[in-house]
Structures are given as C-alpha cells and as structure tokens.
Design an enzyme around this catalytic site. Sequence first.
Site, PDB file in Angstrom:
ATOM      1  N   GLY A 199       0.842  -1.191   0.000  1.00 45.59           N
ATOM      2  CA  GLY A 199       0.000   0.000   0.000  1.00 45.59           C
ATOM      3  C   GLY A 199       0.871   1.232   0.000  1.00 45.59           C
ATOM      4  O   GLY A 199       2.060   1.150   0.316  1.00 45.59           O
ATOM      5  N   HIS A 205       7.842  -7.527  -4.248  1.00 51.29           N
ATOM      6  CA  HIS A 205       6.501  -7.900  -4.719  1.00 51.29           C
ATOM      7  C   HIS A 205       6.525  -9.215  -5.494  1.00 51.29           C
ATOM      8  O   HIS A 205       6.852  -9.218  -6.677  1.00 51.29           O
ATOM      9  CB  HIS A 205       5.933  -6.775  -5.591  1.00 51.29           C
ATOM     10  CG  HIS A 205       5.577  -5.566  -4.808  1.00 51.29           C
ATOM     11  ND1 HIS A 205       4.343  -5.391  -4.219  1.00 51.29           N
ATOM     12  CD2 HIS A 205       6.308  -4.488  -4.449  1.00 51.29           C
ATOM     13  CE1 HIS A 205       4.321  -4.257  -3.559  1.00 51.29           C
ATOM     14  NE2 HIS A 205       5.505  -3.677  -3.680  1.00 51.29           N
TER      15      HIS A 205
END
Length: 514
Positions: A56, A170
């Site tokens: 986020g 990620h």
Amino acid sequence: MIHARGVAILDFGSQYTQLIARRTREAGVYCEIFPGDAPLERILSIEPSAMILSGGPSSVYEEGSPRPAPGVLESELPILGVCYGMQLIALHDGGSVEGGDAREYGPARVSPVPGSALMLGIGEGHTAWMSHGDRVTAMPPGYSAAASTSSLPVAAMENPSRRRYCVQFHPEVAHTEFGPQVLSNFLFSIGGLVPDWSMERFRGEAVERIRKDVGPGGRVILGLSGGVDSSVVAALLHEAVPDRFTPIFVDTGLLRKGERESVEDTFRGHFGMDLVSVDASREFLSALSGEADPERKRKIIGRVFIEVFEKAAQGVGGITHLAQGTLYPDVIESVSFRGPSATIKSHHNVGGLPERMNLRLVEPLRELFKDEVRRLGRELGLPAHILGRHPFPGPGLAVRIPGPVEARDLELLREVDAVFTGYLVEKGLYDSIWQAFAVLLPVRTVGVMGDQRTYERVAALRAVTSTDGMTADWYRMDPAHMAAVSSEIVNRVSGVSRVVYDISSKPPATIEWE
Ligand code: XMP
C-alpha cells in the site's frame, strides 16, 4: 460460494492487489479480496486457510494509515505480508520500521537465506521488484531473515512458529522472477492448501448455484450483447436451467456488420437457446435524429435500450430473475480499482428494471476475472470468435460517427470496419491488438479516382494496445499493412476516399472518439 481452504487477501491500497489475487488463482487456489480493515468475521466467512496482506502507499507511522481489524494479526492462520503488509506485521509483533533515505523502486538482486521455508528452492542472485520507502530495521522477537539485498538486510523474514512470512519485494509482479515460487511455497508447503480451483470445478458449482437460486418455478432473462461476458452467462444459464432461460438480444442498428446474424446463429442455432431477438434499429435512429452531443447521444441510447428491453422482457412473461455479466473487478470494494471500469459497466446494466419488474439478480461471474471468464467460456464450448472479440461499447457505432448519426453513415462505417478488422484477422494481427475499429469522420475531402475528381468521406482507423482499457497506446502497425488496408478500404467501400491512422495514446485521448 464457499471455497474451503481458500485465501483471504487484505487490500491496503496497492496497485498490485488484484495481481496477487490473479497469481493465487493461477496457482489453483481460490481467493477473495477484502478491504484492509474488513472485520475478522467477514474475512472468516469464506473459511480461508491463509491470509495475504497487500502492499500500500501509506507509511505505517502515518496518522490514519490503514490497519487490519482487531484479531487479524493475532490469527492462527498463516499470513504472508507483502511490503506494507510486512511492515504491519513487523510493527505488531514488536519490531521496528523506519523510512529509508530514499525510496527504493525497481529491480534488486536478492540473496535467500539457506533454510528459509518461504525462499525454498530459490537460488542466489535472482531479481525481485521493489517499491517501498519504509523498511524493517529490527525484526520482531522470534523472526529470522529469509532474504537480503545489498542495501536491505531484511528483504524477507519469517517466524514459522507464528506462521508469519513477510517480503519487502513484490512476488506478484512479473519482474520478480521467482515470485510464483515464493507464492507456491507459502500456499502449499507452508499453508497446506491444495490447488483445486479450476474452471471445470467453477462451472459445476456455478450451475448448481444457479439452479438453487432460480428455484424450480423461476424464469430468467438476460440482455445478451454478443460480447464475452453476457455470452458466457448465457451458456452457463443454458446449462443450468435450459427450459427457463430466455436471452434477449437487442439490435440497436448501431452494431457491427453481421453481428445480429452471428449472435442468432450461435445462440439460437448452435446452442438451441430460446433467443428473443428484437430489431429496434428504427427506434434508436429516430431517437438519435439530429443529436450531435456525445453525452446526449449516450443517454438517448441508454434510455431507448431500457425501453426496448423492458418491452421484450414483458413479452416473455413469468420472469423472476435477471441475469447480468458482472465481473469480480466490478464488485471488489477497494480504493485501488474502483476506477473507470465501474462506470463503463453501468452502461450495460438495465437500470431500474429489477425494481420495476420485481426481479432478483443472478450474477454467476461475480467471482471471476476477465481472463477466467474467457477460460470458462472455452470450457462451455463458446466459439473462439466470440471469446477473442475486441471490446465493443454499448452505444456502438454511434460513438464512432462524430456528430448526428444517419442510417447511410452507419452502413458506410459498418463496411469500413468490416474491411479493417477482417484484414487484421486475415493477417493474424487481430489477437495482438486490444481493440481496433474504424471511425467515420464528418468531413469530405477531395480525391481523384481514374479521371474523375471525387469529394468523399474520411475514415480514421484506431488500433490500440492496452491491458484494461484505462490506459492505452496506439498500435505500431507496420506501414506495409497500413498501405494495404487503406487501399482495400478505398477500393471496396464507395463513399470513402481517404484513410487516416490515429496515433494518439490514452491519456490524453480516449480510445473511442466520442
Ligand atoms: P474510452 O473511449 O473511454 O474507452 O477510452 C475505454 C473502453 O470503454 C469502451 N467504452 C464504452 N463501453 N459504453 C460501454 O459499454 C460506453 O459508453 C463506452 N465508452 C467507451 C471503449 O470501447 C473502450 O473499450
């Protein structure tokens, strides 16, 4: 639908959350996305076997930065924290997180720590994708590093006894070469999940669910456009309740060449559905008469569509349910992807009809991503030309004729569009383009054909590459193809003497011209 042993993904606003879900499903595991602060009971309602906390844009120290609901971080379920998710876990379990001197964005070489369960089977020196400002500077008690990079001592960490696994990079992004391995280590060897999510299984469950929802006395209608989503819904309903299902197809007169015939052949002919096909082209043309404003054109088309559809629905009689091709990205409650897709979809929905006719909704694709819908369509035996067709807007060719829409212009545009897309199919280019179409400009230009001067129309060709239609780039078409398609159009379509190719990207232009 309850999928025991699925994964709950908590979204903290990362642009990649949807990718986490897709990668999880590609690994054969069902998952659902929840808002980051969803109450624990809601998350547990899908009976997850594991949770993933997304990244986020916030910093865990920022006031008002999103937090999971009470109980989530105390859960006994295995949790994978990605980026911001890692920092939430670190902070909660007693570690420290600090802002780095600079944001780290881009590829980084990762060194796994031997013996790490999360990094099992991943060798030295692979590249991972980083995108973060904050980092874990002190691991919480009980944790050990699972990977590092030259600038980041804790690029991943784990605490097997608490079943907590965290990565600063990620794994869901294609640039992280070993991302699928990290995810499958977490899901299978750590989480003990089984890869049982498949379109074959979904099909069986969806059919059962439709039968249950519609009940023995129910009758369902569907607005069938011939596009991928409504076609797949039609095939599914036909399998579930064939005698109590009526798809309604409205020919607005604004469709592509041969579209009505193709829909009738496929659904009435091939599948044997009880298709109601309404030719409403006159109604649409007369309602649009003289209207030049793009938004008013859209509104008129939307209103007439509802009127025509409602009349056709009343003609079917005894209806209890309306089916719709709502997809998962349309229903995810999330900051990161309530974008234009939600607005686009609203054009297809038959506004107000369920309330006026007291109908219940059947939305069998609510859990699926677009690529899964295509896979389901293949499973249901829908022809490739329907599943691979480029998107087509609800208002149809009306938004590809700038200004007022006339019947003869529609004919002209249908022909040009058919030559253009036919050429792309013939040359094997169609599938590498996201959307391609022709626009008929309200302009006449001078030309010369044989010994005669002409004064005819201009057609603009638009071909774009994109992943979701929200941004797009113009397709770099080989000039030899441009030359060939241009002369084919001018030779075959009388009334058009000049062809131009649109080289605008979105933004700042849109894909359609209106
Ligand atoms: P734009 O032109 O906004 O288009 O860049 C993005 C995608 O949406 C389609 N589109 C529409 N679809 N009703 C629809 O159902 C509409 O009014 C509409 N306008 C654009 C467009 O074809 C492209 O795929």
